[in-house]
Design a protein around this motif. Structure first.
Motif, PDB file in Angstrom:
ATOM      1  N   VAL A   1      41.329  38.748  37.960  1.00 13.01           N
ATOM      2  CA  VAL A   1      41.962  38.287  36.732  1.00 13.01           C
ATOM      3  C   VAL A   1      41.092  37.173  36.157  1.00 13.01           C
ATOM      4  N   THR A   2      41.172  36.983  34.863  1.00 12.05           N
ATOM      5  CA  THR A   2      40.383  35.932  34.210  1.00 12.05           C
ATOM      6  C   THR A   2      41.303  34.918  33.562  1.00 12.05           C
ATOM      7  N   ARG A   3      40.771  33.712  33.446  1.00 14.54           N
ATOM      8  CA  ARG A   3      41.478  32.634  32.776  1.00 14.54           C
ATOM      9  C   ARG A   3      40.473  31.838  31.955  1.00 14.54           C
ATOM     10  N   PRO A   4      40.865  31.355  30.761  1.00  9.83           N
ATOM     11  CA  PRO A   4      39.947  30.515  29.986  1.00  9.83           C
ATOM     12  C   PRO A   4      39.645  29.223  30.723  1.00  9.83           C
ATOM     13  N   SER A   5      38.453  28.725  30.527  1.00 11.10           N
ATOM     14  CA  SER A   5      38.019  27.493  31.181  1.00 11.10           C
ATOM     15  C   SER A   5      37.627  26.459  30.144  1.00 11.10           C
ATOM     16  N   ALA A   6      37.954  25.215  30.415  1.00 12.25           N
ATOM     17  CA  ALA A   6      37.551  24.122  29.533  1.00 12.25           C
ATOM     18  C   ALA A   6      36.114  23.711  29.788  1.00 12.25           C
ATOM     19  N   TYR A   7      35.466  24.332  30.773  1.00 11.23           N
ATOM     20  CA  TYR A   7      34.128  23.907  31.192  1.00 11.23           C
ATOM     21  C   TYR A   7      33.043  24.921  30.871  1.00 11.23           C
ATOM     22  N   GLY A   8      33.383  25.996  30.101  1.00 10.24           N
ATOM     23  CA  GLY A   8      32.378  26.995  29.788  1.00 10.24           C
ATOM     24  C   GLY A   8      32.972  28.386  29.751  1.00 10.24           C
ATOM     25  N   ASP A   9      32.289  29.351  30.404  1.00  9.97           N
ATOM     26  CA  ASP A   9      32.746  30.743  30.425  1.00  9.97           C
ATOM     27  C   ASP A   9      34.101  30.861  31.118  1.00  9.97           C
ATOM     28  N   ASP A  10      34.798  31.956  30.809  1.00 12.95           N
ATOM     29  CA  ASP A  10      36.080  32.209  31.470  1.00 12.95           C
ATOM     30  C   ASP A  10      35.910  32.228  32.984  1.00 12.95           C
ATOM     31  N   TYR A  11      36.925  31.750  33.682  1.00  9.40           N
ATOM     32  CA  TYR A  11      36.924  31.809  35.138  1.00  9.40           C
ATOM     33  C   TYR A  11      37.364  33.204  35.581  1.00  9.40           C
TER      34      TYR A  11
ATOM     35  N   LEU B   1      39.628  36.324  46.658  1.00 11.93           N
ATOM     36  CA  LEU B   1      40.059  34.931  46.611  1.00 11.93           C
ATOM     37  C   LEU B   1      41.545  34.807  46.927  1.00 11.93           C
ATOM     38  N   PHE B   2      42.358  35.670  46.315  1.00  5.17           N
ATOM     39  CA  PHE B   2      43.804  35.591  46.531  1.00  5.17           C
ATOM     40  C   PHE B   2      44.182  36.030  47.950  1.00  5.17           C
ATOM     41  N   GLU B   3      43.533  37.065  48.453  1.00  5.16           N
ATOM     42  CA  GLU B   3      43.836  37.522  49.809  1.00  5.16           C
ATOM     43  C   GLU B   3      43.464  36.457  50.837  1.00  5.16           C
ATOM     44  N   GLN B   4      42.303  35.862  50.675  1.00  4.02           N
ATOM     45  CA  GLN B   4      41.897  34.818  51.623  1.00  4.02           C
ATOM     46  C   GLN B   4      42.708  33.544  51.427  1.00  4.02           C
ATOM     47  N   GLY B   5      43.084  33.251  50.205  1.00  2.00           N
ATOM     48  CA  GLY B   5      43.918  32.080  49.960  1.00  2.00           C
ATOM     49  C   GLY B   5      45.245  32.178  50.672  1.00  2.00           C
TER      50      GLY B   5
ATOM     51  N   THR C   1      51.722  37.541  35.320  1.00  3.41           N
ATOM     52  CA  THR C   1      52.432  38.512  34.503  1.00  3.41           C
ATOM     53  C   THR C   1      52.186  39.909  35.085  1.00  3.41           C
ATOM     54  N   ASP C   2      52.899  40.881  34.576  1.00  5.48           N
ATOM     55  CA  ASP C   2      52.654  42.264  35.000  1.00  5.48           C
ATOM     56  C   ASP C   2      51.219  42.677  34.684  1.00  5.48           C
ATOM     57  N   ALA C   3      50.695  42.197  33.565  1.00 10.34           N
ATOM     58  CA  ALA C   3      49.321  42.527  33.186  1.00 10.34           C
ATOM     59  C   ALA C   3      48.326  41.935  34.176  1.00 10.34           C
ATOM     60  N   ASP C   4      48.616  40.715  34.655  1.00  9.73           N
ATOM     61  CA  ASP C   4      47.749  40.092  35.657  1.00  9.73           C
ATOM     62  C   ASP C   4      47.730  40.920  36.941  1.00  9.73           C
ATOM     63  N   ARG C   5      48.906  41.342  37.379  1.00  4.33           N
ATOM     64  CA  ARG C   5      48.995  42.121  38.621  1.00  4.33           C
ATOM     65  C   ARG C   5      48.269  43.452  38.484  1.00  4.33           C
ATOM     66  N   GLU C   6      48.380  44.057  37.305  1.00  2.08           N
ATOM     67  CA  GLU C   6      47.691  45.323  37.078  1.00  2.08           C
ATOM     68  C   GLU C   6      46.177  45.112  37.052  1.00  2.08           C
ATOM     69  N   ALA C   7      45.715  44.022  36.432  1.00  2.00           N
ATOM     70  CA  ALA C   7      44.279  43.730  36.390  1.00  2.00           C
ATOM     71  C   ALA C   7      43.739  43.492  37.794  1.00  2.00           C
ATOM     72  N   LEU C   8      44.494  42.781  38.605  1.00  2.00           N
ATOM     73  CA  LEU C   8      44.056  42.512  39.969  1.00  2.00           C
ATOM     74  C   LEU C   8      43.987  43.808  40.776  1.00  2.00           C
ATOM     75  N   ARG C   9      44.966  44.708  40.526  1.00  2.00           N
ATOM     76  CA  ARG C   9      45.000  45.969  41.258  1.00  2.00           C
ATOM     77  C   ARG C   9      43.881  46.911  40.804  1.00  2.00           C
ATOM     78  N   SER C  10      43.713  47.046  39.501  1.00  2.87           N
ATOM     79  CA  SER C  10      42.790  48.052  38.969  1.00  2.87           C
ATOM     80  C   SER C  10      41.357  47.547  38.813  1.00  2.87           C
ATOM     81  N   GLN C  11      41.208  46.265  38.495  1.00  9.55           N
ATOM     82  CA  GLN C  11      39.881  45.713  38.252  1.00  9.55           C
ATOM     83  C   GLN C  11      39.403  44.787  39.362  1.00  9.55           C
ATOM     84  N   GLY C  12      40.313  44.390  40.240  1.00  8.19           N
ATOM     85  CA  GLY C  12      39.932  43.526  41.354  1.00  8.19           C
ATOM     86  C   GLY C  12      39.792  42.068  40.985  1.00  8.19           C
TER      87      GLY C  12
END
Length: 252
Positions: A154-164, A170-174, A141-152
């Protein structure tokens, strides 16, 4: 017993290795994103390798498990982890090996198989996630792109514990280490497993991978109801059976 390997890039990786007693190729396990070498699949396979006297290497990628002394997961990316895998495998498991890769580890195993097929006796992937960073970015989303730009990150909820946390690194190397951007010849036997209830890697991605790969002996097994963990007893048995086939060992 856990030991540590110093890579040529100055990173210190925790690993465990079983000596090779039986003839034939050994096994290398590559764990998933934010997992480690002590996961259920890795330990089950280590037990099997010990029982069949098969050599095995398992290790924690930089930022994971006991290899987190020099930074957290978000401080590293796909290129870093490929460097880790190349370095420690060359030093601790030389010669053709059967690579077993789970999720992120599947991406790494497939990349290693493409670039040095002579060093891969066989390939087993479990919910392989090649180019998952590209797939994520396509849904930003636009919010994701802004978070990546300004905060370096993005986070996502995880079914295995803390947010990822997914970092800009990661994205640049990917983007630089994609698998689907060029042909994928797999001259070695390859066995791919995918659960139909996997919410992290859609089943369509496994079908896309099967269609993209080229080789004489590639098989995809879809398991109804299996999730991304792929760690139920019957599913672990499938992994062991595939590794037994590709190493020439007797399944147990």
């Amino acid at each position: 017993m856990t030991a540590f390997h110093e890579t040529g890039h100055g990173r210190r990786l925790a690993y465990q290795a079983l000596p090779a007693v039986a003839e034939g190729p050994g096994v290398v396990f590559l764990h998933g994103f934010r997992s480690d070498m002590e996961g259920t699949k890795a330990l089950d396979l280590a037990d099997w390798c010990g029982a069949t006297r098969r050599g095995m290497l398992r290790f924690d990628l930089s930022g994971h498990g006991l290899s987190a002394e020099q930074g957290a997961v978000e401080d590293f990316g796909i290129t870093d982890w490929l460097e880790d895998a190349r370095d420690i495998i060359a030093a601790r498991a030389p010669g053709p090996q059967v690579l077993v890769g789970s999720s992120l580890g599947g991406w790494l195993a497939l990349r290693l198989a493409r670039e040095a097929p002579e060093l891969v006796a066989g390939l087993v992937t479990i919910a392989a996630a090649p180019d998952f960073t590209t797939r994520m970015e396509q849904g930003f989303t636009d919010a994701d792109r802004e978070a990546l730009r300004s905060q370096g990150a993005v986070t996502r909820p995880s079914a295995y514990g803390d947010d990822y946390v997914f970092s800009r690194r990661l994205f640049e190397q990917g983007a630089a280490e994609q698998l689907f951007d060029r042909p994928l010849p797999l001259p070695m036997p390859a066995r791919m497993f995918q659960g139909t209830a996997d919410e992290d890697v859609p089943m369509g991605e496994a079908l896309r991978l099967l269609d993209h790969a080229e080789g004489p002996d590639i098989r995809l097994t879809l398991v109804r109801g299996a999730d991304h963990r792929f760690s139920e007893p019957g599913q672990l048995g499938m992994i062991r059976a595939a590794v037994a086939e590709l190493t020439g060992a007797e399944a147990r």
